[in-house]
Design an enzyme around this catalytic site. Structure first.
Site, PDB file in Angstrom:
ATOM      1  N   GLY A  15       0.780  -1.228   0.000  1.00  0.00           N
ATOM      2  CA  GLY A  15       0.000   0.000   0.000  1.00  0.00           C
ATOM      3  C   GLY A  15       0.816   1.285   0.000  1.00  0.00           C
ATOM      4  O   GLY A  15       0.301   2.348   0.359  1.00  0.00           O
ATOM      5  N   LYS A  16       2.075   1.201  -0.432  1.00  0.00           N
ATOM      6  CA  LYS A  16       2.936   2.397  -0.437  1.00  0.00           C
ATOM      7  C   LYS A  16       2.391   3.510  -1.315  1.00  0.00           C
ATOM      8  O   LYS A  16       2.478   4.689  -0.956  1.00  0.00           O
ATOM      9  CB  LYS A  16       4.346   2.051  -0.941  1.00  0.00           C
ATOM     10  CG  LYS A  16       5.229   1.304  -0.006  1.00  0.00           C
ATOM     11  CD  LYS A  16       6.684   1.308  -0.469  1.00  0.00           C
ATOM     12  CE  LYS A  16       6.872   0.902  -1.910  1.00  0.00           C
ATOM     13  NZ  LYS A  16       6.415  -0.465  -2.202  1.00  0.00           N
ATOM     14  N   LYS A  33       9.044   9.634  -7.489  1.00  0.00           N
ATOM     15  CA  LYS A  33       9.420   8.218  -7.420  1.00  0.00           C
ATOM     16  C   LYS A  33      10.750   8.087  -8.154  1.00  0.00           C
ATOM     17  O   LYS A  33      10.798   8.133  -9.383  1.00  0.00           O
ATOM     18  CB  LYS A  33       8.345   7.360  -8.103  1.00  0.00           C
ATOM     19  CG  LYS A  33       8.710   5.886  -8.212  1.00  0.00           C
ATOM     20  CD  LYS A  33       7.945   5.039  -7.247  1.00  0.00           C
ATOM     21  CE  LYS A  33       8.237   3.560  -7.463  1.00  0.00           C
ATOM     22  NZ  LYS A  33       7.483   2.702  -6.553  1.00  0.00           N
ATOM     23  N   GLU A 100       8.692   8.202  -2.917  1.00  0.00           N
ATOM     24  CA  GLU A 100       8.232   6.824  -2.778  1.00  0.00           C
ATOM     25  C   GLU A 100       9.318   5.862  -3.226  1.00  0.00           C
ATOM     26  O   GLU A 100       9.810   5.939  -4.355  1.00  0.00           O
ATOM     27  CB  GLU A 100       6.960   6.575  -3.595  1.00  0.00           C
ATOM     28  CG  GLU A 100       6.439   5.156  -3.438  1.00  0.00           C
ATOM     29  CD  GLU A 100       5.179   4.857  -4.242  1.00  0.00           C
ATOM     30  OE1 GLU A 100       4.775   3.677  -4.272  1.00  0.00           O
ATOM     31  OE2 GLU A 100       4.609   5.792  -4.841  1.00  0.00           O
ATOM     32  N   GLY A 101       9.698   4.957  -2.335  1.00  0.00           N
ATOM     33  CA  GLY A 101      10.693   3.955  -2.687  1.00  0.00           C
ATOM     34  C   GLY A 101      10.118   2.893  -3.602  1.00  0.00           C
ATOM     35  O   GLY A 101       8.973   2.980  -4.061  1.00  0.00           O
TER      36      GLY A 101
END
Length: 206
Positions: A15-16, A33, A100-101
């Site tokens: 759910g990232k 990202k 975001e990773g």
């Protein structure tokens, strides 16, 4: 003063991206990202863009957009490119920034560097934890690696509530909990905005 929030997960598919959209909306932050692997036609940046409705957020291009949905080190080899931390430059912005990773914290981007190497000392790191068999171990490992590096760590729980899992993670890490993203029938701009309102104060206090 602007802050950077780095969103990572205890695994993939926890759910990232939805969490990133909610944090971005809550703070009216920019979104980035650094490394996208696969699904380029419907990449995470496009997903977040559809979920965010404020008019302040800017969406910055991936440093690397790889074609194959695999670990970045393997996807990069297929594309015959070299992904290195030194080649990944953060976008310049005076706004808050959500990064975001890809996958989990120690997903390799090459033979010696992982997603964790993209995190800087002043970043506010948010771990997305979702219950499944083994998730306590994955959560504790991820949180403890970050804490051992002296980083500011918080957690967002994702999915249906699982009290025994969440309780032991809280007790064993004493980590700040931003809140939970429930198992919603769908996520759209309105749902994301509702969560953003709930999470905003806790995010700003990090």
């Amino acid at each position: 003063m602007s802050k950077t929030y780095f969103i990572t997960g205890i695994s993939t598919d926890v759910g990232k991206t939805v969490a990133s959209a909610i944090v971005t909306e809550a703070l009216k932050a920019d979104y980035w990202k650094p490394v996208q692997a696969g699904d380029l036609d419907n990449c995470d940046t496009k997903k977040v863009k559809r979920l965010v409705s404020n008019n302040k957020t800017k969406f910055h291009s991936n440093a690397f957009a790889l074609n194959t949905p695999m670990s970045p080190h393997a996807a990069a080899e297929i594309d015959n490119v070299s992904v290195q931390v030194s080649k990944i430059k953060r976008p310049k912005t005076i706004n808050n920034l959500v990064i975001e990773g890809a996958g989990g914290l120690l997903v390799p981007i090459n033979d010696s560097e992982t997603i964790s190497d993209l995190i800087k000392p002043d970043d506010k790191v948010i771990v997305v934890s979702r219950h499944y068999l083994g998730s306590i171990n994955h959560s504790l490992l991820t949180i403890n690696v970050l804490k051992d590096r002296g980083l500011n760590v918080a957690v967002i729980f994702s999915g249906n509530e699982h009290p025994t899992t969440e309780s032991i993670i809280r007790k064993m890490t004493d980590v700040t909990v931003i809140g939970r993203i429930n198992e919603e029938p769908y996520f759209d701009q309105n749902v994301v905005k509702e969560y953003a309102e709930v999470f905003r104060e806790n995010l700003e206090e990090l």
